[in-house]
Design a protein around this motif. Sequence first.
Motif, short mmCIF file in Angstrom:
data_model
loop_
_atom_site.label_atom_id
_atom_site.label_comp_id
_atom_site.label_asym_id
_atom_site.label_seq_id
_atom_site.Cartn_x
_atom_site.Cartn_y
_atom_site.Cartn_z
N ASP A 10 22.48 -15.47 -5.86
CA ASP A 10 23.31 -15.06 -7.00
C ASP A 10 24.76 -15.47 -6.77
O ASP A 10 25.45 -15.93 -7.69
CB ASP A 10 23.22 -13.55 -7.22
CG ASP A 10 21.86 -13.11 -7.72
OD1 ASP A 10 21.08 -13.98 -8.16
OD2 ASP A 10 21.56 -11.90 -7.69
N ALA A 40 19.24 -13.10 -14.67
CA ALA A 40 20.36 -13.28 -13.74
C ALA A 40 21.40 -14.23 -14.33
O ALA A 40 22.61 -13.98 -14.24
CB ALA A 40 19.84 -13.81 -12.41
N ASN A 93 20.57 -6.36 -9.86
CA ASN A 93 19.16 -6.48 -10.23
C ASN A 93 18.47 -5.20 -9.75
O ASN A 93 18.35 -4.97 -8.55
CB ASN A 93 18.55 -7.71 -9.56
CG ASN A 93 17.06 -7.87 -9.85
OD1 ASN A 93 16.45 -7.02 -10.53
ND2 ASN A 93 16.47 -8.93 -9.35
#
Length: 641
Positions: free
Chosen positions: A365, A334, A552
Amino acid sequence: VVGENDLRTVALRRAVGLATPDQVNDEIRRLVKQGTLIESPPTYRMPNGDLDSPVLSPAGWRAHLQELKGWSEKEARQYVDKAIKRGSLEPAEKRYTTQKALKREKAILAIERTGRGQVTPLMTKEQVAKALEGSTLSPGQFQAVEVIVSTNNRFVGIQGDAGTGKTYSVDRAVKLIDSVNAAMATNHPQDITGYRVVALAPYGNQVTALKNEGLDAHTLASFFHTKNKGLDAKTIVILDEAGVVGARQMERLMREIEQSGARLIQLGDTKQTEAIEAGKPFAQLQQSGMQTARIKEIQRQKDPELKRAVQHAAEGQPTKSLDHLKHVEELRTASDRHQAIVRDYMALTPDQRKEVLIVAGTNKDRKEINTMARQALGLFGKGKEFETLNRVDSTDAERRYAPSYKQGMIIQPEKDYKRAGLVRGELYVVDQALPGNVLVVKDRSGNRFEFNPRQATKLSVYKLEKPELAVGDLIRINRQDPKLDLTNGDRMRVVSIEGGVVQLASLKEVNGQPERTVSLPTNKPLHLEHAYSATVHSAQGLTNDRVMISLNTKSRTTSQNLWYVAISRARHEARVYADSIKGLPAAIAKRYDKTTALSLQQERERQRRDSIQPRTVADGRALERKQRTGLDGPSSGNARI
């Protein structure tokens, strides 16, 4: 509709020290027998561990086989019965709904049906055609304008793909309504009241977009809080992004429209994100026959390849859409993905950055991208820390249950609760939860208040944070403030942090100067957050030149809906940064469609009808013939039943 595992988990969490797992199971069975809980009929899935394999009732599997293999209903029935007996179809998790949910969904559909043919058209179709002669409207947009002004139904829908110009269609319809008002004023000067258009939307950024089109726009929540709404037979209410409005709010809005004699135009797209709350009434209303115009001609995308990508996504072909994106980058972690996004963001000019939308799958995120963007812009360490409030995601039921509140949370009443001593708009810190569903809070002076949250239901819940704000920071307002004309979702820039005041300026400029500035005193927590990145829910309804998307493939937030919403925000370019290019097609093909209470009830009725159909010896013989030919059942990947 809730799965059995979720139902048990929440029940056990609520029953700590009060009930055992066996008692919870007994209570579920009792409520089902009583009819308070409605249990789904048995459903089955293939035992291959594939979470995306179909979960269908026996009737559903039969229909699947008939379509896949061309079998007769009798042949499919016998095959499915045998597959269930031998375990090649295994029972799936039970699902439950409530009588209240079922009653609400039925009421929504009944209100719409009752409103058919109940209003007078503002214009005839011939008048609309003449008024729009020579216009540049697409066929779908033309149909939408026609439906809005020439319908005799109280409730109508505009189902439009992303970027097809739904709002522009409304704008043209409003101009026709203005012409109707002008004609009325000329022909009937004694009747000075013309038709009034009010626009509503679930989120603040959508309201801002509607205001930019010159509409009188409000959030749905603020509309409900307004005592004198001024609705009457000459009010036309336009609900934007109707697809993300849940059943509870939709029923309330439709009842108010019906009682006042007003009209409701619902705009939305059932293929984008769904309501966070229970229900998907916009889709149900369309399925039950509500008059609906459909707009398919995409206007937003200016790049031909991006336009093809969005068209494929709108058609439910996300993998094909992937082939038309020019920038798809694989970065396993990430942090690597977020650094790459910020790198490309910084490569743009300051003016180009104003038209960039960074979409993240989760709030975690989003916050990491915000931090990295501030560091890259040289803002980190240049400002001051301020207390801010960030909304806590909680359901209506959780807000009514004292133990759901954690020590240190902040609550803000949306109305006065005199008996409890709570004042609208004031901030209270959660201290503890006591037996009997009693919540203890304190005000800024340390005064203590005890109340039952079941009797004080209009509460906003926040978490106190201390982010740094520096001059130049991009921020988002996260609470409506009518006094300052601030809407939840407004994006602004910090221009000063001195003198106990944070001064904000709008991003929109007039003659090189911000269109407006706002001063927020810092003697109490601020309702704002950094806005370099957004989640897909807050991105819906926005349009920008460029979109950068962090994906993701293993996250449940990655789905066909997210993909469609994210790439369709862009006019010129959509960039994708994923953990796995190989896993991307399967991840963006996933759909997490809600089940409705009515559909669960219909499943039960189908099963009831099915269970009384006679079986014949011929059914078994037909099955044996098929099995001798070596035909397999339906497949999902390499699995088969």
